[in-house]
Design a protein around this motif. Sequence first.
Motif, mmCIF file in Angstrom:
data_model
loop_
_atom_site.group_PDB
_atom_site.id
_atom_site.type_symbol
_atom_site.label_atom_id
_atom_site.label_comp_id
_atom_site.label_asym_id
_atom_site.label_seq_id
_atom_site.Cartn_x
_atom_site.Cartn_y
_atom_site.Cartn_z
ATOM 1 N N LYS A 141 0.831 -1.202 0.000
ATOM 2 C CA LYS A 141 0.000 0.000 0.000
ATOM 3 C C LYS A 141 0.868 1.256 0.000
ATOM 4 O O LYS A 141 0.584 2.230 -0.706
ATOM 5 C CB LYS A 141 -0.914 0.004 1.227
ATOM 6 C CG LYS A 141 -2.106 -0.939 1.118
ATOM 7 C CD LYS A 141 -3.100 -0.415 0.079
ATOM 8 C CE LYS A 141 -4.359 -1.285 0.016
ATOM 9 N NZ LYS A 141 -5.215 -1.114 1.197
ATOM 10 N N TYR A 145 1.683 4.196 -3.264
ATOM 11 C CA TYR A 145 1.673 5.653 -3.098
ATOM 12 C C TYR A 145 2.988 6.283 -3.538
ATOM 13 O O TYR A 145 3.013 7.241 -4.316
ATOM 14 C CB TYR A 145 1.380 5.986 -1.634
ATOM 15 C CG TYR A 145 1.747 7.380 -1.186
ATOM 16 C CD1 TYR A 145 1.091 8.499 -1.696
ATOM 17 C CD2 TYR A 145 2.727 7.576 -0.217
ATOM 18 C CE1 TYR A 145 1.418 9.778 -1.259
ATOM 19 C CE2 TYR A 145 3.060 8.841 0.233
ATOM 20 C CZ TYR A 145 2.405 9.941 -0.294
ATOM 21 O OH TYR A 145 2.731 11.207 0.139
ATOM 22 N N SER A 164 -4.192 7.121 -1.173
ATOM 23 C CA SER A 164 -4.491 5.737 -0.769
ATOM 24 C C SER A 164 -5.990 5.485 -0.750
ATOM 25 O O SER A 164 -6.447 4.394 -1.112
ATOM 26 C CB SER A 164 -3.879 5.436 0.597
ATOM 27 O OG SER A 164 -4.430 6.272 1.604
#
Length: 456
Positions: A141, A145, A164
């Motif tokens: 995750k 980004y 996100s």
Amino acid sequence: MAQIGLFSSVVYLFFALSFSFIFRNHAWKALLISSILTLGIFMPLTLLVFLIGSGIVYQIGMNIPSSFPWKSLGIGILTGFLILYKLKESWIDHLSLLEVNFWEKTGVWQIVGLSFFVFNAISYLIDIKRRFIQPADSFLKLASYLLYFPTLHAGPLHRFTYLSQQFDQAKITERSVTNGMRLILWGLFKNFVIAQRLNQLLISLRGSEIAGWWTLLIGCVFFFYIYFSFSSFIDFFQGVSEIFNIRLKDNFHKRIYFSRNRHEFWKGWHITLNEWFRDYFFYWQIKFKFWRNKPYLLLLVTYMLIGLWHGISWQYLLWGFLNGAWILAEKALQLPKFRHEGLLKQSLSIIYHIAGCSFIALVFIYPTLGDLWDKIQMPYYFPTEIWFLQRRNICIILIMFILVDLYHLWSKEERMDSFLERVSPWKRRLIYGQLVLSILVFGDFSGGLNNYYLAF
């Protein structure tokens, strides 16, 4: 770098669309895999550095809640590497392959978007320390980004939560594809039809014998070239992201080239970079006793750091100092209050600001301040042959600039995709036709799709 700017973007979009059919309910995975593959193919050193950096940032972010000063360590590592990279006499610059400079010709071993990566990573760590956000629940995750391909070429900078949350909801729809293609078309038009032609004019002016205060004309052309080059890439990658229902932030106010003072200009130029320095440097420092009673000095230091963001040299430091001093001088003279005055005063204000922009832009162009001063000190001379050689180019630039400005007036504060969605179908088709025809007939493809801000 021109080929990397355009061709790699097409490859990224192809990968992203292809993998989105595999990860239908987790489009962020398709975007992450596409970013990794594209960087690995075109910029392997960038990928290696960013993967290592992402791992370090992830581990530090997970440990920030402990008593050890992990945030300071992380910021020190990130800024230290960025400074060293900007300071270096690039060892790779001397690599040759069959007597062709591999670095200059392909950029394969250049670290593209390092400043954007570092600043996003620092904002992530600081936001965790301030308890604005929780650490990313997985390395992937965070990597999605920090490695997001459309934000590495020219930004804009984004907070972790902003992107996100959109990654979690990313999906392709008929409306998102339509809006995305509108922005891509708009960006290509601004770049190929105006920015690249301005670049050709700039090259001719710099190679001429122009001298004296006529040199300001070079700065003026450079100022408009930077705007159209930089903003066109923002439009282009906003369009790429919009296809997946990801809305990147705007980085420019419309008609920022007609600012009436420096304060108004900096409110609408490279917005996310200015917000970053405001939130993560100025507001942080103003809390300390030393700066509390010296806000104007801190403002000046902030703009000097913005100058150094472009490159660590006295040249860029002076550029930042001049910008800060200009804003402070306007505050002292209360110039911003004239923005609501009559047409004549506003027109004079625009001329005043463009003249100042032209002078400051010259700091970017000449290798040393001595060279710039020598050029300005020479007797006035304008090479008339420039007009004869560039008259067609200049006419196209002026006509297309007027067209863009009319679109900006017509669409007001709306982004181009929202504006085109709102107008009637027949007007929309006319605009599509005009943009496509302008690109095909007046586009300058000789230099590729060149992004000046890849240098930073």
